[in-house]
Design a protein around this motif. Structure first.
Motif, mmCIF file in Angstrom:
data_model
loop_
_atom_site.group_PDB
_atom_site.id
_atom_site.type_symbol
_atom_site.label_atom_id
_atom_site.label_comp_id
_atom_site.label_asym_id
_atom_site.label_seq_id
_atom_site.Cartn_x
_atom_site.Cartn_y
_atom_site.Cartn_z
ATOM 1 N N ASP A 195 0.686 -1.092 -0.004
ATOM 2 C CA ASP A 195 -0.157 -0.074 0.018
ATOM 3 C C ASP A 195 0.603 1.022 0.157
ATOM 4 O OD1 ASP A 195 -2.178 2.011 0.338
ATOM 5 O OD2 ASP A 195 -3.473 0.750 1.796
ATOM 6 N N SER A 239 0.480 -1.080 -6.711
ATOM 7 C CA SER A 239 0.069 -0.711 -4.847
ATOM 8 C C SER A 239 -1.410 -1.732 -4.993
ATOM 9 C CB SER A 239 -0.510 0.906 -5.052
ATOM 10 O OG SER A 239 -0.825 1.007 -3.441
ATOM 11 N N ALA A 241 -3.177 -2.985 -2.411
ATOM 12 C CA ALA A 241 -4.667 -2.578 -1.411
ATOM 13 C C ALA A 241 -5.077 -1.916 -1.858
ATOM 14 C CB ALA A 241 -3.646 -2.144 -0.553
ATOM 15 N N GLU A 265 -1.144 -2.792 6.863
ATOM 16 C CA GLU A 265 -1.898 -2.933 5.444
ATOM 17 C C GLU A 265 -1.999 -4.693 4.729
ATOM 18 O OE1 GLU A 265 2.509 -2.232 2.720
ATOM 19 O OE2 GLU A 265 1.322 -0.582 3.856
#
Length: 332
Positions: A195, A239, A241, A265
């Motif tokens: 993330d 990324s 996430a 995360e």
């Protein structure tokens, strides 16, 4: 703001006391770190019955992406095709190479006779955006296309990585799902970097001061890989996430430490896989800092973490194969 933090495992705390820690990353510090010698691969292979092969694949822009292939030596011509672990190294997306943390997947070559393939994806800030994950994806496609030549069962390819490599493995799994190929049997995400927003409680807990990997170092790594990308321009393949839908992913193993930046995360990613109806196994090692088991494999908690991953992989491979057991009692 100073925050309370989970205590380090006592043995790890004692070991870490002798390690010089960084208080931050800069281009100058990165240049110094990159001048350090790579992990020597020869000593790791000296006692193993393994054959090493070097090759390259072409990235989408034509660049050559090196791959190292480590195959177990076998004199048994009847041996069934083998599983494959496709390894993506750590290093904050800004350092490291295909031999970084390679001792981890080589343990699975010993235990199960898997073929290990490790990719030398390009690094930020020289490479930005989706370049890193695209390099890794091209390596996965090459493995699938050359599975017969490599003696690999294309239905038993496991993508795995640590730290930045764990984030890239997650991105590769999302790419393969969305593109419909190649098939991935499982993903193993070891303290993955997932993330870019860097806003979790654990991220803020490990802000300020020196450490193995702090919030400030994490910000440097993400700025390097994102370049000028902001907001909606950041792809979930970079990324993970950010991915809105985590359905349809391969069975997943995630582990992290309670005393590290990526804790929240990583646990959130596992929870979202469950919420989407997927299968994930999550371990949070009490008192573990970032990369503890790679830095200090001799510690009791490290040995337990590594053994737990190996046990999970054994269950996975035994479920996915009807091959005769080897002398270890596990699939070849």
């Amino acid at each position: 703001m100073n925050r309370a933090r989970p205590a380090l495992d006592p043995e790890l705390r004692e070991l870490l006391a002798d390690m010089p820690l960084m208080s931050g990353l800069s281009r100058e510090v990165l240049a110094q770190l990159r001048r350090l010698p790579s992990t020597p691969i020869e000593p790791l292979l000296a006692h193993r019955q393994a054959v090493r092969r070097e090759t390259t694949v072409r990235a989408e822009d034509g660049a050559a992406v090196p791959l190292s292939v480590f195959s177990p030596v076998s004199t048994d011509r009847t041996t069934a095709v083998r599983p494959c672990v496709y390894w993506m190294h750590g290093g904050g997306m800004v350092m490291g190479d295909r031999f970084s943390q390679i001792d981890i997947p080589l343990e699975w070559l010993d235990a199960f006779g898997v073929v290990v393939v490790s990719v030398d994806y390009r690094l930020a800030p020289e490479a930005t955006g989706t370049t890193l994950v695209d390099d890794c994806y091209r390596g996965l496609v090459w493995i699938a296309e050359h599975s017969e030549e490599l003696g690999i069962d294309p239905a038993r390819i496991v993508v795995a990585g640590a730290s930045a490599g764990g984030g890239l493995a997650a991105g590769v799994s999302l790419l393969a799902r969305d593109l419909g190929t190649p098939a991935i049997a499982a993903q193993m995400l070891i303290c993955p970097m997932l993330d870019h927003r860097n806003i979790s409680v654990s991220s803020r807990q490990y802000s300020g001061g020196a450490g193995v990997w702090t919030r400030e170092m994490n910000e440097f790594g993400w700025r390097a890989v994102l370049g000028d990308l902001t907001g909606d321009e950041v792809s979930p393949y970079i990324s993970p996430a950010l991915a809105e839908d985590l359905a349809g992913l391969p069975t997943t193993y995630i582990d992290t430490g309670s005393a590290e930046v990526f804790r929240d995360e990583d646990t959130d990613y596992a929870g979202r896989i469950w919420a989407a109806g997927g299968q994930a196994e999550l371990h949070v090692w009490a008192g573990g800092f970032h990369g503890f088991d790679a830095l200090y494999p001799q510690a009791d908690i490290s040995a337990t973490a590594r053994r737990t991953r190996t046990d999970w992989l054994a269950r996975l491979l035994n479920r996915s194969s009807s091959a005769e057991p080897t002398r270890t009692g596990l699939v070849p």
